[in-house]
Design a protein around this motif. Structure first.
Motif, PDB file in Angstrom:
ATOM      1  N   VAL A 107       0.864  -1.182   0.000  1.00  0.00           N
ATOM      2  CA  VAL A 107       0.000   0.000   0.000  1.00  0.00           C
ATOM      3  C   VAL A 107       0.896   1.226   0.000  1.00  0.00           C
ATOM      4  O   VAL A 107       1.776   1.359   0.857  1.00  0.00           O
ATOM      5  N   ASP A 108       0.682   2.140  -0.947  1.00  0.00           N
ATOM      6  CA  ASP A 108       1.530   3.333  -0.970  1.00  0.00           C
ATOM      7  C   ASP A 108       1.294   4.164   0.287  1.00  0.00           C
ATOM      8  O   ASP A 108       0.247   4.082   0.941  1.00  0.00           O
ATOM      9  N   GLU A 109       2.283   4.977   0.621  1.00  0.00           N
ATOM     10  CA  GLU A 109       2.298   5.687   1.900  1.00  0.00           C
ATOM     11  C   GLU A 109       1.074   6.582   2.081  1.00  0.00           C
ATOM     12  O   GLU A 109       0.449   6.594   3.157  1.00  0.00           O
ATOM     13  N   ALA A 110       0.714   7.345   1.040  1.00  0.00           N
ATOM     14  CA  ALA A 110      -0.422   8.258   1.162  1.00  0.00           C
ATOM     15  C   ALA A 110      -1.732   7.493   1.350  1.00  0.00           C
ATOM     16  O   ALA A 110      -2.575   7.858   2.181  1.00  0.00           O
ATOM     17  N   THR A 111      -1.916   6.422   0.578  1.00  0.00           N
ATOM     18  CA  THR A 111      -3.155   5.641   0.703  1.00  0.00           C
ATOM     19  C   THR A 111      -3.249   4.980   2.071  1.00  0.00           C
ATOM     20  O   THR A 111      -4.322   4.946   2.688  1.00  0.00           O
ATOM     21  N   LEU A 112      -2.135   4.458   2.559  1.00  0.00           N
ATOM     22  CA  LEU A 112      -2.146   3.845   3.885  1.00  0.00           C
ATOM     23  C   LEU A 112      -2.601   4.849   4.931  1.00  0.00           C
ATOM     24  O   LEU A 112      -3.441   4.547   5.788  1.00  0.00           O
ATOM     25  N   ARG A 113      -2.074   6.075   4.867  1.00  0.00           N
ATOM     26  CA  ARG A 113      -2.418   7.104   5.850  1.00  0.00           C
ATOM     27  C   ARG A 113      -3.839   7.618   5.662  1.00  0.00           C
ATOM     28  O   ARG A 113      -4.604   7.740   6.635  1.00  0.00           O
ATOM     29  N   GLU A 114      -4.233   7.927   4.438  1.00  0.00           N
ATOM     30  CA  GLU A 114      -5.501   8.611   4.185  1.00  0.00           C
ATOM     31  C   GLU A 114      -6.699   7.669   4.210  1.00  0.00           C
ATOM     32  O   GLU A 114      -7.832   8.121   4.435  1.00  0.00           O
ATOM     33  N   VAL A 115      -6.473   6.382   3.976  1.00  0.00           N
ATOM     34  CA  VAL A 115      -7.595   5.446   3.847  1.00  0.00           C
ATOM     35  C   VAL A 115      -7.555   4.366   4.933  1.00  0.00           C
ATOM     36  O   VAL A 115      -8.453   4.286   5.773  1.00  0.00           O
ATOM     37  N   TYR A 116      -6.517   3.531   4.944  1.00  0.00           N
ATOM     38  CA  TYR A 116      -6.563   2.319   5.771  1.00  0.00           C
ATOM     39  C   TYR A 116      -6.206   2.562   7.236  1.00  0.00           C
ATOM     40  O   TYR A 116      -6.717   1.866   8.124  1.00  0.00           O
ATOM     41  N   LEU A 117      -5.352   3.540   7.519  1.00  0.00           N
ATOM     42  CA  LEU A 117      -5.070   3.883   8.902  1.00  0.00           C
ATOM     43  C   LEU A 117      -6.112   4.821   9.492  1.00  0.00           C
ATOM     44  O   LEU A 117      -6.257   4.905  10.716  1.00  0.00           O
ATOM     45  N   LEU A 118      -6.848   5.515   8.635  1.00  0.00           N
ATOM     46  CA  LEU A 118      -7.761   6.556   9.123  1.00  0.00           C
ATOM     47  C   LEU A 118      -8.821   6.036  10.088  1.00  0.00           C
ATOM     48  O   LEU A 118      -9.053   6.651  11.134  1.00  0.00           O
ATOM     49  N   PRO A 119      -9.509   4.916   9.815  1.00  0.00           N
ATOM     50  CA  PRO A 119     -10.505   4.464  10.808  1.00  0.00           C
ATOM     51  C   PRO A 119      -9.880   4.109  12.153  1.00  0.00           C
ATOM     52  O   PRO A 119     -10.497   4.329  13.200  1.00  0.00           O
ATOM     53  N   PHE A 120      -8.661   3.579  12.154  1.00  0.00           N
ATOM     54  CA  PHE A 120      -7.980   3.305  13.421  1.00  0.00           C
ATOM     55  C   PHE A 120      -7.666   4.615  14.137  1.00  0.00           C
ATOM     56  O   PHE A 120      -7.843   4.731  15.358  1.00  0.00           O
ATOM     57  N   GLU A 121      -7.201   5.623  13.380  1.00  0.00           N
ATOM     58  CA  GLU A 121      -6.905   6.925  13.977  1.00  0.00           C
ATOM     59  C   GLU A 121      -8.163   7.532  14.597  1.00  0.00           C
ATOM     60  O   GLU A 121      -8.127   8.029  15.736  1.00  0.00           O
ATOM     61  N   ILE A 122      -9.280   7.498  13.867  1.00  0.00           N
ATOM     62  CA  ILE A 122     -10.524   8.075  14.374  1.00  0.00           C
ATOM     63  C   ILE A 122     -10.965   7.358  15.652  1.00  0.00           C
ATOM     64  O   ILE A 122     -11.319   7.997  16.656  1.00  0.00           O
ATOM     65  N   ALA A 123     -10.953   6.033  15.623  1.00  0.00           N
ATOM     66  CA  ALA A 123     -11.412   5.270  16.787  1.00  0.00           C
ATOM     67  C   ALA A 123     -10.516   5.513  17.995  1.00  0.00           C
ATOM     68  O   ALA A 123     -10.998   5.636  19.131  1.00  0.00           O
ATOM     69  N   ILE A 124      -9.206   5.588  17.767  1.00  0.00           N
ATOM     70  CA  ILE A 124      -8.286   5.822  18.891  1.00  0.00           C
ATOM     71  C   ILE A 124      -8.464   7.230  19.441  1.00  0.00           C
ATOM     72  O   ILE A 124      -8.542   7.438  20.662  1.00  0.00           O
TER      73      ILE A 124
END
Length: 807
Positions: free
Chosen positions: A165-182
């Protein structure tokens, strides 16, 4: 007592081996305690659709909730909060400290087998709903586990796949729900996945676990492994705090030695133990035991049953409706389709729950309409026959619906003798037995005349008897994949002509197999597809309307394997086409949690998607069809028009690698950008029983993100719940459209309500890959006020200076 802030004193009371001992589970679902520091053992339980307890199967009776996509279909943080509170009560009742959920991986591809267990294809919707769920559970002093971190979005080769997963997509898409929940809910644990991300195994991913989660996000909770996901002591330096399950694993003495050799810093061990003590403190397992003030209702309590019915109906989605819904109670209904009686109410895999009952759609409709409903059968929907339905078989010892299960040693000494409502059981994780399980005997009584399909599910050497029938056979492994004996066991069946009551017995010699799923198969012999369709056509001609129930099964919606197509299994499409050609009106109920292809959608009068609606599912479907409860759900995934017609499709790695080549254009984002054909139904689509007029949109751009207010008028004769969705379409073509906020409102017939949507500032940024940090997103673009991207009601242009005007 609370020891918050005093964990270092407890740490000083432990030597290194004692610390390391705490960092691997004591058993399959429990942790070690240490009386010397007042630490009690903690227990975990799977939890996405119910608190199943510590048994893999045959556990205590528990509430079976609608599945994650069904709950998410409500687009209601209030309902997810209530679901969390319900689960917390279930955990308290069972003495469980941590519920292993929610699952917040994204619906990257609709082929993924575990999509049913995750909320949606959108990171904002997923994160916000997960935060509400977490708050509901943890307000009762029960922990949650945010899983599976991260980019764990399919099942094929899940233990070994390297997801790129490219760096921007990982941050903007796949990590985002974890960030929001945390950030919004502070889940007390997080679960690291099996897969690798860009070449590094998730449980050892220092940059993500230490760098992002514990560093940037300031996470103070505990990070555990998915079960058997820890490979080495390197995970202890990479940010993992706890190895599950136990008592064996790669840490233990090897980790003690690694610290002594300087390969792992003892400060890292102290941090892991400190986080474990904080978890114990939070859940009441440190110091004085926590008292819970009230006894939660039992799973079959009328209050619980009504709550679960209402939750299920609220997430059901009206896909099409020419006015036939809601149904009139005077209709004579031909009920067609095997899922009407064998309704799939939960998905397969580790989240299965032993519910007090499971109400089918046929049961639910018949309870309300009586003999106005006539069931006409349907075509075969499964490749592998399901275990016997409770009621078709009964326990030969006590007469209750279900079967008798006896576990024995290899020499035949009895270990357990239990009733089970479900005709299957997972063997090998049973604690407290006098010895290892070597043989299993399943028995059931059938009161049936005529041909039946009998058989077994499970690997090993079997003896099957029923009256004069005596058959010995061996079921061999087929795939050789790890865990096949549990996650993908093979059946063996035959057709037998019975003449009255008989007791069926099936005995299995497990041999060297330690962990296995075993089951007893018994059902009326299936008709051919041609015979079933002919019966359905005759019934449809003689009724006022036909309700055809179609769907997937736990063969497609399950942990451990992915789908190869979105087509309905078997001849279900042919069944719908034949019925629609002759019935006065045709309503189709889709019993699936995930998108399916509907080639006949334009030739039926209404389609209702009901998900996997939990233990009260049949009652909820009946209430939704008859209008007693509104099916006000909105889709949480785009439903493609054809196989392959999605922006992300393949879930099959090549040489162990799966490329997320679509970048941030996943789901509706890719459809809207033209990277895949327009879907049949867009993310966010859902008709409910209202008709809506939008007017007078206003946006306040003064804060970090817009606040949008719109007037909505309900033109229908029914009170209805509307979900106003706001999307932002950046002017920069390299940035996808994205959901930035939503709000729901219940509005009476003919009434108007102002609905305000507070947009989320985290969607107005982009990841700067050159600086490796967040940067502001250019404000230029359009705000889209919509009922899903297929029904945009108002547009407002946002100029580069932040001014707003109507587009």
């Amino acid at each position: 007592m609370s020891l918050v802030g005093d964990y270092d004193e407890l740490l000083r009371a432990l030597d290194l081996p004692a610390k390391v001992r705490l960092l691997t589970g004591a058993s399959f679902a429990a942790l070690h305690g240490d009386p010397a520091i007042g630490l009690a053992p903690m227990t975990f339980s799977d939890g996405p659709t119910g608190v199943k307890g510590q048994s893999m199967s045959g556990g205590p009776l528990a509430c079976l909730l609608p599945n994650a996509t069904a709950l998410a279909g409500t687009w209601s943080e209030e309902l997810l909060l209530a679901a969390g509170e319900l689960l917390a009560g279930e955990a308290v009742r069972q003495g469980v400290h941590v519920v292993l959920g929610p699952t917040i991986n994204l619906h990257r591809s609709p082929l993924a087998g575990r999509v049913f267990e995750s909320f949606s294809e959108d990171p904002l919707l997923t994160g916000k709903l997960a935060a509400a769920y977490i708050k509901g559970v943890q307000k009762r002093g029960v922990g949650t586990s945010l899983k599976h971190f991260v980019a764990n979005d399919a099942e094929t080769e899940r233990q070994t796949v390297d997801n790129r997963v490219d760096e921007a997509t990982l941050r903007e898409v796949y990590l985002l729900p974890f960030e929001i929940a945390i950030e919004d809910a502070d889940p007390w644990t997080l679960m690291a996945a099996y897969n690798a991300i860009n070449g590094v195994t998730a449980t050892e991913h220092d940059a993500l676990l230490n760098g992002v989660v514990k560093g940037e996000l300031g996470y103070h909770g505990l990070i555990m492994s998915d079960w058997f996901a820890t490979r080495s002591v390197a995970a202890a330096a990479g940010g993992l705090d706890l190895v599950m399950p136990g008592p064996y694993g790669p840490w233990g003495q090897a980790l003690v030695d690694a610290v002594a050799e300087g390969a792992v810093a003892e400060e890292a061990i102290d941090d892991h133990v400190r986080r474990l003590l904080r978890l114990a403190d939070r859940v009441g397992a440190l110091g004085s035991p926590r008292a819970h003030p009230e006894d939660p209702p039992a799973p079959d309590d009328p209050q619980r049953r009504a709550q679960l019915r209402d939750m299920a109906a609220a997430g059901m989605t009206v896909l099409t409706n020419d006015g036939v819904l809601p149904l009139g109670s005077e209709n004579r209904i031909a009920l067609i389709g095997v899922p009407a009686t064998d309704t799939v109410l939960l998905g397969g895999g580790s989240s299965m729950v032993t519910a007090p009952h499971q109400v089918s759609i046929a049961d639910g409709l018949t309870a309300v309409l009586g003999d106005r409903v006539r069931f006409a059968g349907g075509v075969e929907v499964r490749t592998t026959p399901a275990p016997a339905r409770a009621g078709f078989v009964t326990d030969p010892v006590d007469g209750r619906p279900g079967i008798r299960v006896r576990l024995m040693t290899g020499d035949g000494d009895e270990l357990t003798d239990d009733h089970m409502a479900d005709a299957q059981r997972i063997i090998g994780f049973d604690s407290g037995l006098a010895g290892p399980v070597g043989r299993v005997r399943l028995s059931a009584r059938l009161d049936h005349k005529g041909p039946v399909q009998l058989g077994v599910l499970g690997l090993g050497s079997w003896v099957l008897t029923a009256g004069a029938l005596h058959e010995e056979f061996v079921v061999e492994p087929l795939t050789g994949i790890p865990g096949e004996a549990i996650l993908a066991p093979r059946p063996h069946t035959l057709i037998v002509d019975l003449d009255g009551p008989v007791v069926v017995e099936a005995e299995l010699d497990l041999g060297r197999t330690e962990h296995a799923l075993v089951g007893l198969i018994a059902r009326p012999a299936p008709k051919t597809d041609e015979e079933a369709i002919a019966d359905a056509v005759r019934a449809a001609r003689g009724a006022d309307l036909a309700v055809v129930v179609v769907g997937l099964t736990d063969e497609q919606e399950t942990e451990s394997r992915d789908k190869t197509t979105l087509a309905l299994p078997g001849a279900q499409d042919a069944l719908v086409e034949a019925v629609a050609a002759v019935a006065p009106r045709t309503v189709v109920v889709v019993n699936s949690a995930t998108p399916v292809l509907l080639p006949w959608a334009d030739r039926v009068d209404a389609i209702l998607a009901v998900g996997l609606p939990g233990q009260e599912g049949g009652h909820a479907v009946a209430a939704a069809l008859l209008g007693d409860l509104e099916p006000a759900g909105r889709l949480v995934s785009s439903w493609p028009i054809a196989d392959g017609a999605g922006p992300a499709w393949s879930v099959t790695p090549e040489a162990g690698v799966l490329e997320y080549a679509e970048g941030p254009f996943v789901g509706y984002r890719g459809h809207a950008a033209g990277r895949a054909p327009a879907p049949r139904y867009w993310f966010g689509h859902g008709l409910g029983y209202g008709r809506w007029e939008y007017a007078d949109a206003r946006a306040d751009l003064a804060g970090p993100a817009p606040r949008v207010t719109v007037a909505v008028r309900n033109l229908a004769t029914h009170t209805s719940r509307e979900v106003v969705q706001v999307y932002f379409q950046p002017a920069d073509a390299g940035q996808p459209v994205r959901l930035v906020g939503w709000a729901g409102a219940e509005v009476g017939p003919g009434a108007t309500a102002d609905v305000t949507v507070e947009c989320d500032a985290r969607l107005w940024r982009r990841w700067d890959t050159s600086a490796h940090r967040w940067a502001d997103l250019d404000l230029a673009g359009e705000l889209l006020i919509a009922r899903g991207l297929g029904d945009i009601r108002l547009r407002a242009a946002v100029e580069p200076n932040g001014n707003l005007h109507r587009a």
